[in-house]
Design a protein around this motif. Structure first.
Motif, PDB file in Angstrom:
ATOM      1  N   ARG A 381       0.829  -1.202   0.000  1.00 39.85           N
ATOM      2  CA  ARG A 381       0.000   0.000   0.000  1.00 39.85           C
ATOM      3  C   ARG A 381       0.870   1.261   0.000  1.00 39.85           C
ATOM      4  NH1 ARG A 381      -5.070   0.744   2.252  1.00 39.85           N
ATOM      5  NH2 ARG A 381      -5.378  -1.420   1.608  1.00 39.85           N
ATOM      6  N   TYR A 382       1.953   1.229   0.790  1.00 35.84           N
ATOM      7  CA  TYR A 382       2.857   2.378   0.861  1.00 35.84           C
ATOM      8  C   TYR A 382       3.497   2.647  -0.515  1.00 35.84           C
ATOM      9  CZ  TYR A 382       6.935   5.189   1.980  1.00 35.84           C
ATOM     10  OH  TYR A 382       7.883   6.166   1.994  1.00 35.84           O
ATOM     11  N   LEU A 383       3.925   1.564  -1.197  1.00 36.70           N
ATOM     12  CA  LEU A 383       4.547   1.720  -2.511  1.00 36.70           C
ATOM     13  C   LEU A 383       3.551   2.302  -3.509  1.00 36.70           C
ATOM     14  CD1 LEU A 383       7.047   1.210  -4.269  1.00 36.70           C
ATOM     15  CD2 LEU A 383       6.160  -1.092  -4.715  1.00 36.70           C
ATOM     16  N   TYR A 384       2.328   1.818  -3.435  1.00 33.98           N
ATOM     17  CA  TYR A 384       1.282   2.318  -4.347  1.00 33.98           C
ATOM     18  C   TYR A 384       1.064   3.826  -4.149  1.00 33.98           C
ATOM     19  CZ  TYR A 384      -3.430   3.196  -6.058  1.00 33.98           C
ATOM     20  OH  TYR A 384      -4.521   3.735  -6.684  1.00 33.98           O
ATOM     21  N   LEU A 385       0.999   4.232  -2.873  1.00 33.83           N
ATOM     22  CA  LEU A 385       0.780   5.645  -2.596  1.00 33.83           C
ATOM     23  C   LEU A 385       1.963   6.504  -3.018  1.00 33.83           C
ATOM     24  CD1 LEU A 385      -0.932   5.432   0.899  1.00 33.83           C
ATOM     25  CD2 LEU A 385      -1.983   5.996  -1.284  1.00 33.83           C
ATOM     26  N   SER A 386       3.193   5.980  -2.824  1.00 33.00           N
ATOM     27  CA  SER A 386       4.384   6.731  -3.219  1.00 33.00           C
ATOM     28  C   SER A 386       4.395   6.960  -4.727  1.00 33.00           C
ATOM     29  CB  SER A 386       5.651   5.974  -2.796  1.00 33.00           C
ATOM     30  OG  SER A 386       5.699   5.825  -1.402  1.00 33.00           O
ATOM     31  N   THR A 387       4.016   5.926  -5.468  1.00 25.00           N
ATOM     32  CA  THR A 387       3.933   6.065  -6.926  1.00 25.00           C
ATOM     33  C   THR A 387       2.882   7.108  -7.296  1.00 25.00           C
ATOM     34  OG1 THR A 387       4.536   3.734  -7.176  1.00 25.00           O
ATOM     35  CG2 THR A 387       3.537   4.826  -9.086  1.00 25.00           C
ATOM     36  N   GLY A 388       1.790   7.067  -6.555  1.00 20.23           N
ATOM     37  CA  GLY A 388       0.741   8.057  -6.817  1.00 20.23           C
ATOM     38  C   GLY A 388       1.205   9.473  -6.553  1.00 20.23           C
ATOM     39  N   ILE A 389       1.993   9.645  -5.486  1.00 20.20           N
ATOM     40  CA  ILE A 389       2.504  10.977  -5.158  1.00 20.20           C
ATOM     41  C   ILE A 389       3.417  11.480  -6.274  1.00 20.20           C
ATOM     42  CG2 ILE A 389       4.014  12.244  -3.594  1.00 20.20           C
ATOM     43  CD1 ILE A 389       2.929  10.500  -1.334  1.00 20.20           C
ATOM     44  N   ALA A 390       4.304  10.580  -6.758  1.00 22.44           N
ATOM     45  CA  ALA A 390       5.220  10.982  -7.827  1.00 22.44           C
ATOM     46  C   ALA A 390       4.461  11.421  -9.065  1.00 22.44           C
ATOM     47  CB  ALA A 390       6.165   9.831  -8.156  1.00 22.44           C
ATOM     48  N   THR A 391       3.415  10.654  -9.387  1.00 21.61           N
ATOM     49  CA  THR A 391       2.604  11.001 -10.562  1.00 21.61           C
ATOM     50  C   THR A 391       1.916  12.343 -10.369  1.00 21.61           C
ATOM     51  OG1 THR A 391       2.195   8.651 -10.978  1.00 21.61           O
ATOM     52  CG2 THR A 391       0.699  10.232 -12.043  1.00 21.61           C
ATOM     53  N   LEU A 392       1.365  12.536  -9.170  1.00 20.45           N
ATOM     54  CA  LEU A 392       0.673  13.789  -8.897  1.00 20.45           C
ATOM     55  C   LEU A 392       1.628  14.976  -8.919  1.00 20.45           C
ATOM     56  CD1 LEU A 392      -1.679  12.644  -6.007  1.00 20.45           C
ATOM     57  CD2 LEU A 392      -2.310  13.177  -8.356  1.00 20.45           C
ATOM     58  N   LEU A 393       2.845  14.782  -8.379  1.00 21.12           N
ATOM     59  CA  LEU A 393       3.822  15.868  -8.391  1.00 21.12           C
ATOM     60  C   LEU A 393       4.211  16.238  -9.821  1.00 21.12           C
ATOM     61  CD1 LEU A 393       6.138  14.890  -5.383  1.00 21.12           C
ATOM     62  CD2 LEU A 393       4.496  16.787  -5.506  1.00 21.12           C
ATOM     63  N   LEU A 394       4.315  15.211 -10.669  1.00 21.96           N
ATOM     64  CA  LEU A 394       4.626  15.480 -12.071  1.00 21.96           C
ATOM     65  C   LEU A 394       3.511  16.288 -12.724  1.00 21.96           C
ATOM     66  CD1 LEU A 394       6.361  15.097 -14.587  1.00 21.96           C
ATOM     67  CD2 LEU A 394       5.202  12.897 -14.966  1.00 21.96           C
ATOM     68  N   LEU A 395       2.273  15.879 -12.451  1.00 27.93           N
ATOM     69  CA  LEU A 395       1.132  16.617 -12.999  1.00 27.93           C
ATOM     70  C   LEU A 395       1.107  18.049 -12.483  1.00 27.93           C
ATOM     71  CD1 LEU A 395      -1.700  13.932 -12.713  1.00 27.93           C
ATOM     72  CD2 LEU A 395      -0.728  14.848 -14.820  1.00 27.93           C
ATOM     73  N   LEU A 396       1.399  18.187 -11.190  1.00 27.70           N
ATOM     74  CA  LEU A 396       1.398  19.530 -10.608  1.00 27.70           C
ATOM     75  C   LEU A 396       2.525  20.389 -11.169  1.00 27.70           C
ATOM     76  CD1 LEU A 396       0.589  18.542  -6.938  1.00 27.70           C
ATOM     77  CD2 LEU A 396      -0.872  19.851  -8.477  1.00 27.70           C
ATOM     78  N   ALA A 397       3.670  19.757 -11.438  1.00 33.73           N
ATOM     79  CA  ALA A 397       4.774  20.512 -12.039  1.00 33.73           C
ATOM     80  C   ALA A 397       4.402  21.004 -13.428  1.00 33.73           C
ATOM     81  CB  ALA A 397       6.029  19.633 -12.108  1.00 33.73           C
ATOM     82  N   ILE A 398       3.753  20.103 -14.195  1.00 29.65           N
ATOM     83  CA  ILE A 398       3.297  20.493 -15.535  1.00 29.65           C
ATOM     84  C   ILE A 398       2.315  21.646 -15.439  1.00 29.65           C
ATOM     85  CG2 ILE A 398       1.969  19.717 -17.543  1.00 29.65           C
ATOM     86  CD1 ILE A 398       3.168  16.908 -17.034  1.00 29.65           C
ATOM     87  N   HIS A 399       1.365  21.542 -14.503  1.00 38.89           N
ATOM     88  CA  HIS A 399       0.379  22.606 -14.324  1.00 38.89           C
ATOM     89  C   HIS A 399       1.032  23.903 -13.848  1.00 38.89           C
ATOM     90  CE1 HIS A 399      -3.608  20.968 -15.101  1.00 38.89           C
ATOM     91  NE2 HIS A 399      -3.143  19.812 -14.691  1.00 38.89           N
ATOM     92  N   TYR A 400       2.057  23.770 -12.996  1.00 37.76           N
ATOM     93  CA  TYR A 400       2.715  24.964 -12.473  1.00 37.76           C
ATOM     94  C   TYR A 400       3.379  25.765 -13.603  1.00 37.76           C
ATOM     95  CZ  TYR A 400       6.280  27.793 -10.167  1.00 37.76           C
ATOM     96  OH  TYR A 400       7.070  28.825  -9.772  1.00 37.76           O
ATOM     97  N   PHE A 401       4.137  25.059 -14.447  1.00 43.37           N
ATOM     98  CA  PHE A 401       4.814  25.762 -15.540  1.00 43.37           C
ATOM     99  C   PHE A 401       3.822  26.284 -16.568  1.00 43.37           C
ATOM    100  CE2 PHE A 401       8.423  23.205 -13.954  1.00 43.37           C
ATOM    101  CZ  PHE A 401       9.316  24.262 -13.724  1.00 43.37           C
ATOM    102  N   ARG A 402       2.739  25.539 -16.772  1.00 40.04           N
ATOM    103  CA  ARG A 402       1.698  26.024 -17.689  1.00 40.04           C
ATOM    104  C   ARG A 402       1.054  27.284 -17.120  1.00 40.04           C
ATOM    105  NH1 ARG A 402      -3.050  22.004 -18.572  1.00 40.04           N
ATOM    106  NH2 ARG A 402      -1.459  20.863 -19.734  1.00 40.04           N
ATOM    107  N   LYS A 403       0.848  27.277 -15.798  1.00 41.34           N
ATOM    108  CA  LYS A 403       0.227  28.438 -15.164  1.00 41.34           C
ATOM    109  C   LYS A 403       1.135  29.669 -15.272  1.00 41.34           C
ATOM    110  CE  LYS A 403      -2.764  29.166 -11.188  1.00 41.34           C
ATOM    111  NZ  LYS A 403      -3.988  28.885 -11.906  1.00 41.34           N
TER     112      LYS A 403
END
Length: 562
Positions: A381-403
């Motif tokens: 479960r911890y590994l699954y959540l960590s992967t999810g965090i990495a994905t979300l951070l990537l999405l947020l980084a993309i959104h940040y630079f787009r913003k």
């Protein structure tokens, strides 16, 4: 909604090779049939690519053999029915090449119309509008009123899609006037024109006009005994009541019409019933409607900008209940749907005010993930959540630079837009206002112009009552004139004048750029920094501190020759 556009496009069943006019596969019996007979066969089955194909090919073979320009143009037009979009565009070019100098009731009009349709399907709305304008000019030259009406309707619909509601309204009104011509009225439903007028007025917040055309639509559909359209208009009466703040009136109307409207329209009923209940503090009644909306949209693949608001509301609901997994699920849907709107439907998203900003979304996601991590008892479960965090951070980084890119673009547009706006505030409107005599109206308008030019709005003591007294009129008249001429209430009118003024002043006055936000707001008439920042953001979509920083950077770049 694009009445004359949509029917032109068909499913691309055949490959490019299948579209070639192969006379070897055409029976001799078809080649002996007259053009008129072939046209009569093609007309009722033109949307069935498989059935219509041999007749279309026969028409083309005969036209090429005979070499008649007009007949050949008709043949290329028929080929559109059995062709994929890329070939439709080529056939449209062939039509235009053959008929560009003609004045004919169908040509070169149809060539431009086909191009507009293909471009519309590719979400290239500005280019589609250009082709529609060409088609309209062709219809004007040939005197084809039916085609003129169709093109006006399609241009109005596209204007609405790209956010130009004022231009859409002007076109729809022109079409609406056409119904007075009993010999050559528009060929489409009068009720649809009325609905589109209502919808565009609602979109720009002119609720009185929206109510007027809604009432017209209710009467027209009732006189025709058209229960389906009457239900649609009555359903939107509930929507209008929501925007008027009459939530108790909105809910029963939206509930009553829920089963009478089409599935896609019912999404609107669920949304505004939910929003009305939320406004009344009844969250328990609102959440089921939002979830039903989600299931309908998901099942049917609808693209409705308000779903961003729905996903945010559902995410916050589950966050408050401590169901962080459901919260994350709806936040992921928000990000996914936001990406679809950015990539394909940016015009639909333009007028949407509610939703997350990316830093807020990031904070909420990190909080939800942290709560889930605390509840996790296994490494998997911890590994699954960590992967999810990495994905979300990537999405947020993309959104940040787009913003960041969007903010810079908005800054550049703001510089140009404020210059044009100041130049446009120099003339006094000349149209009348119902209920106010011309002898009263003109002096007030002239005083308003002097008030604006004299920067009277910079006073902190200005109010509707004080300005009315100063102008020798009453508050009701002045409020009505400002609402009519400026399209906004008195408070927004004063705030917008102040913001336009300070933007122009900041460009040239270094002293102002060094002031605090509080001091700068007081300089132009605001009592509180919060009010100033809120008004500035509402007008410009950025905060004053950000604008000043970008302005300073812009000025330095100019000085350095960058």
């Amino acid at each position: 909604m694009l009445g004359a556009l949509i029917p032109i496009l068909l499913s691309p069943i055949f490959g490019v090779q299948a579209q070639q006019e192969n006379t070897a596969q055409i029976p001799d019996s078809l080649l002996r049939v007259s053009y008129q007979e072939l046209a009569d066969i093609i007309a009722p089955i033109k949307r069935d690519s498989l059935r219509v194909s041999p007749y279309v090919n026969a028409f083309m073979a005969k036209a090429k053999k005979d070499g008649d320009t007009l007949t050949l143009a008709e043949a290329y037009r028929n080929m559109v029915y059995v062709s994929p979009p890329e070939m439709q565009f080529q056939y449209a070019d062939s039509i235009l090449w053959l008929t560009k100098d003609m004045v004919h009731k169908r040509f070169p009009d149809y060539g431009y119309s086909v191009k507009a349709t293909v471009l519309y399907k590719k979400d290239q709305y500005e280019e589609a509008l250009e082709q529609l304008l060409n088609a309209y000019e062709s219809a004007l030259q040939s005197g084809n009123l039916r085609r003129q009406h169709n093109h006006q309707y399609d241009m109005a619909a596209l204007r609405g899609i790209v956010g130009e509601s004022d231009k859409a309204i002007a076109l729809y009104k022109e079409i609406y006037e056409g119904f007075r011509d009993t010999l050559n009225p528009p060929s489409f439903e009068k009720t649809q024109v009325l609905f589109n007028l209502f919808n565009n007025y609602l979109r720009i917040g002119v609720l009185d006009s929206a109510q007027y055309y809604l009432n017209e639509g209710l009467q027209e559909s009732l006189s025709r005994n058209d229960t389906i359209r009457h239900a649609k208009f009555w359903s939107n009466q509930g929507v209008l009541q929501y925007y008027k703040g009459a939530y108790q009136k909105a809910i029963p109307i939206l509930t009553e019409t829920l089963e009478k409207v089409a599935v896609q329209s019912s999404v609107q009923n669920y949304y505004y019933r939910a929003k009305s209940n939320l406004a009344l503090g009844n969250q328990e009644a609102a959440i089921p409607d939002l979830k039903i909306m989600d299931s309908i949209v998901d099942a049917n693949g609808y693209v409705i900008p308000e779903m961003l608001d729905v996903y945010k509301l559902l995410s916050e609901h589950y966050e408050n209940r401590g169901d962080y997994r459901a919260q994350l699920d709806y936040m992921d849907r928000y990000v996914s749907f936001d990406s679809v709107l950015d990539n394909r439907y940016k015009y639909l998203k333009a007028n949407l005010s509610s939703g997350y900003d990316m830093p807020e979304l990031e904070r909420k996601k990190e909080h939800a993930l942290a709560q889930l991590r605390n509840r996790t008892v296994t490494y998997q479960r911890y590994l699954y959540l960590s992967t999810g965090i990495a994905t979300l951070l990537l999405l947020l980084a993309i959104h940040y630079f787009r913003k960041r890119r969007l903010a810079q673009k908005r800054f550049q547009e703001l510089l140009a837009r404020t210059q044009r706006k100041s130049a446009s505030q120099k003339s006094v409107p000349t149209d009348g206002i119902h209920g106010i005599a011309e002898a009263v109206l003109l002096p007030i308008r002239e005083k308003l112009l002097r008030f604006e030019n004299g920067n009277g709005f910079l006073s902190q003591k200005i109010s509707l009552a004080s300005l009315s007294k100063k102008m020798g009129t009453n508050s009701n008249y002045l409020s009505k004139i400002i609402n009519h001429d400026k399209g906004k209430n008195f408070s927004n009118y004063i705030n917008d004048l102040r913001i336009d003024h300070v933007i122009e002043a900041l460009k040239t006055d270094a002293r102002l750029r060094k002031l605090t936000v509080q001091a700068l707001g007081e300089e132009i008439g605001f009592n509180r920094s919060e009010s100033f920042s809120k008004a500035f953001y509402k007008k410009t979509k950025m905060y004053p501190s950000d604008f000043i920083k970008r302005l300073e950077r812009h000025r330095k770049e100019i000085l350095l020759g960058k």
